[in-house]
Scaffold this active site. Sequence first.
Site, PDB file in Angstrom:
ATOM      1  N   GLU A  39      48.427  75.213 -20.257  1.00 43.26           N
ATOM      2  CA  GLU A  39      49.154  74.649 -20.220  1.00 43.26           C
ATOM      3  C   GLU A  39      49.654  73.676 -20.825  1.00 43.26           C
ATOM      4  O   GLU A  39      50.328  73.797 -21.954  1.00 43.26           O
ATOM      5  CB  GLU A  39      49.496  74.406 -18.488  1.00 43.26           C
ATOM      6  CG  GLU A  39      49.914  75.481 -18.126  1.00 43.26           C
ATOM      7  CD  GLU A  39      48.359  75.866 -16.533  1.00 43.26           C
ATOM      8  OE1 GLU A  39      48.939  76.022 -15.952  1.00 43.26           O
ATOM      9  OE2 GLU A  39      47.458  75.549 -17.359  1.00 43.26           O
ATOM     10  N   MET A  94      34.899  59.795 -36.936  1.00 39.91           N
ATOM     11  CA  MET A  94      35.576  59.437 -36.652  1.00 39.91           C
ATOM     12  C   MET A  94      34.872  58.113 -35.544  1.00 39.91           C
ATOM     13  O   MET A  94      34.677  56.397 -36.368  1.00 39.91           O
ATOM     14  CB  MET A  94      36.831  59.339 -36.324  1.00 39.91           C
ATOM     15  CG  MET A  94      37.814  57.265 -36.445  1.00 39.91           C
ATOM     16  SD  MET A  94      37.785  57.483 -38.502  1.00 39.91           S
ATOM     17  CE  MET A  94      38.967  57.919 -39.071  1.00 39.91           C
ATOM     18  N   PHE A 139      50.246  73.178  -1.036  1.00 38.62           N
ATOM     19  CA  PHE A 139      49.623  73.785  -1.790  1.00 38.62           C
ATOM     20  C   PHE A 139      50.029  73.837  -3.126  1.00 38.62           C
ATOM     21  O   PHE A 139      51.230  73.939  -2.940  1.00 38.62           O
ATOM     22  CB  PHE A 139      49.106  74.416  -1.759  1.00 38.62           C
ATOM     23  CG  PHE A 139      48.086  75.748  -2.375  1.00 38.62           C
ATOM     24  CD1 PHE A 139      46.513  75.532  -2.826  1.00 38.62           C
ATOM     25  CD2 PHE A 139      48.647  76.579  -3.192  1.00 38.62           C
ATOM     26  CE1 PHE A 139      45.866  76.232  -3.760  1.00 38.62           C
ATOM     27  CE2 PHE A 139      48.239  77.195  -4.412  1.00 38.62           C
ATOM     28  CZ  PHE A 139      46.809  76.649  -4.642  1.00 38.62           C
ATOM     29  N   GLN A 140      49.210  73.046  -3.793  1.00 37.89           N
ATOM     30  CA  GLN A 140      49.987  72.698  -5.823  1.00 37.89           C
ATOM     31  C   GLN A 140      51.136  72.193  -5.807  1.00 37.89           C
ATOM     32  O   GLN A 140      51.505  72.505  -6.681  1.00 37.89           O
ATOM     33  CB  GLN A 140      49.826  74.043  -6.056  1.00 37.89           C
ATOM     34  CG  GLN A 140      48.570  74.735  -6.653  1.00 37.89           C
ATOM     35  CD  GLN A 140      48.915  76.134  -7.353  1.00 37.89           C
ATOM     36  OE1 GLN A 140      49.262  76.887  -7.800  1.00 37.89           O
ATOM     37  NE2 GLN A 140      47.925  75.595  -7.723  1.00 37.89           N
ATOM     38  N   LYS A 150      60.928  76.271  -5.483  1.00 39.54           N
ATOM     39  CA  LYS A 150      60.251  77.726  -5.654  1.00 39.54           C
ATOM     40  C   LYS A 150      61.859  78.445  -5.181  1.00 39.54           C
ATOM     41  O   LYS A 150      62.265  79.027  -5.391  1.00 39.54           O
ATOM     42  CB  LYS A 150      59.609  77.822  -4.717  1.00 39.54           C
ATOM     43  CG  LYS A 150      59.485  79.444  -4.859  1.00 39.54           C
ATOM     44  CD  LYS A 150      58.025  80.105  -4.322  1.00 39.54           C
ATOM     45  CE  LYS A 150      57.759  81.082  -4.759  1.00 39.54           C
ATOM     46  NZ  LYS A 150      56.229  81.519  -4.227  1.00 39.54           N
TER      47      LYS A 150
END
Length: 623
Positions: free
Chosen positions: A85, A513, A147-148, A197
Amino acid sequence: MAGPAPAQKSRATPPTPSPVPAPGGVAHRGSRSQPEVMTGAQAVIRTLEKLGVDTVFGLPGGTILPTYDPLLDSEQIQHVLVRHEQGAGHAATGYAAATGRVGVCMATSGPGATNLVTPLMDAQMDSVPLLAITGQQSSKLLGTDAFQEADIVGMTMPATKHSFLVTQAKDIPHAIRAAHHIASTGRPGPVLVDITKDAQQAEAEYVWDEELDLPGYRPVNRPHAKQIREAAALIAESKRPVFYVGGGVIRSGAHQELLALAEATNIPVTTTLMARGAFPDSHPLHLGMPGMHGTVPAVAAIQKADLLIAIGSRFDDRVTGDLDSFAPLARVIHADIDPAEIGKNRTADVPIVGDAAEVLDALLTDLRAHHPQALEDERSEWWTLADGWRKSYPLGYEPNDEGLCDPQHVIQRISALTGPEGVYVAGVGQHQMWAAQFVEYERPNSWLNSGGLGTMGYSVPAAMGAKVGEPDRQVWAIDGDGCFQMTNQELATCVINNIPIKVAIINNSSLGMVRQWQTLFYDGRYSHSDLNTGHESVRVPDFVKLADAYGCEGIRVTRNEDVDEAITRALEINDRPVVIDFVVPADAMVWPMVAAGVSNDQIQYARDIRPDFSGESEEGEEA
């Protein structure tokens, strides 16, 4: 959230297209007289289509699945399936930065959404218009640690212009339309829409109001005439003025207005890291990039200026160094579309709130009307000083004695062989600074990088998004071996979706760097910055083999004399991505340099050379 009145049209936002076929092929004209019932998920896709969105970068999961189903039927929107993602967010940012249009990404709840936080913050700091749509657990489960489930709206409030939580299907069209508008108007930035949802699954009448009403959100585009008059008067009376141009000029599309005002006034121009390409590098008025790794003429001119004309810049610490000693002799005109930026770091003598293009155009109009003598001033004494700095301290580098590629040479040749119509996307670190210094930028939106947040792993997915948005341009991801290993999985996305980017890995087997700072400030104690410790005789990974495994063309170059051949070969291959492993010395350094937190007066031209800002010296003085 309260939001915009019918806003002045953003220069970077295309006009709203005419109605298009909805998922399933049914035309919809947004009329209240013939309401259409559809699911919230269908409303998401319908709204994106009506906003003119043609690409979504994303990765499906449980709570966003209802929206992915009608997405499959859309004839207008192509979906690019990423491997992470974070890649979706950076790809959408790259798309937006290269095209000027809003980039769109999509993810599921929980870890899918939290993986977007870094690209959202990146877009926030660099003012990139981004729309992120995330799924969320059903509304009845909110707050139960389901969940999630993750409070992504709460998490992203500091990282976005605004975040919406939508729990009812009827609210979806307005929320997405408002988010798109907020992202692309005023100071551009990211907006997140989190949709439960059950809201995606429920049905509601689809409503598209002819006018978007967002009370309280009214970006000011047109500057106040009084402030313009005062600024023009300061310009007319100044002897050593300098344009300090920031990324706001790019986002505004104000490069032509900047060119017109600079040429009319004969004032030197400096362009920050985020503004490279806002003013042509080849133009004689351009002194280069100011700041930590800027050119000596740009840094010196700002330090000796009696007037700073700051347009779309935010007086970032990487430009100012020690703020108290930054441009100590200068009065300040500060123009920005975001009033919160004005006076935040440096007090402005003349603050101007407005769009960069509007401000620049108004300044030139006022100067022509009330100060025509200022347009006849050749500023010869000032230019004698500036030209002396340019002659004494040109941008350059010392070739290495190890027989390996010089990173600066590699990037110069990529620029020369690709040309100004290419798009150059950098990660973060030494290669980023070399790319900012040694590519010749002649047009806006040709340089993409993570300037404010400094995100390692930005380059490959952002280049992927840029190539999707600008398919007819050559797009280079100029990356370090450290950055590349953070997001190189998106090469699979590029291969499968026929997105033929070019990747130039500046491979010094270290976090370059970090190593440079350890050399200069930590007595050469290289604490955990060597990426190949204990495996110096083996490449871990072998980038050519890795490229081959992904289905890309892999090339390795170890000598300067082979650089042109490899770049030419890469430019000729357009049916798959190309990865070139340029092997460079670990001890190559970026110069000039101003150490963090010190005065710009202490800029070092090279390891043992500090410039003389008096303009009297023809050669650098040893420190």
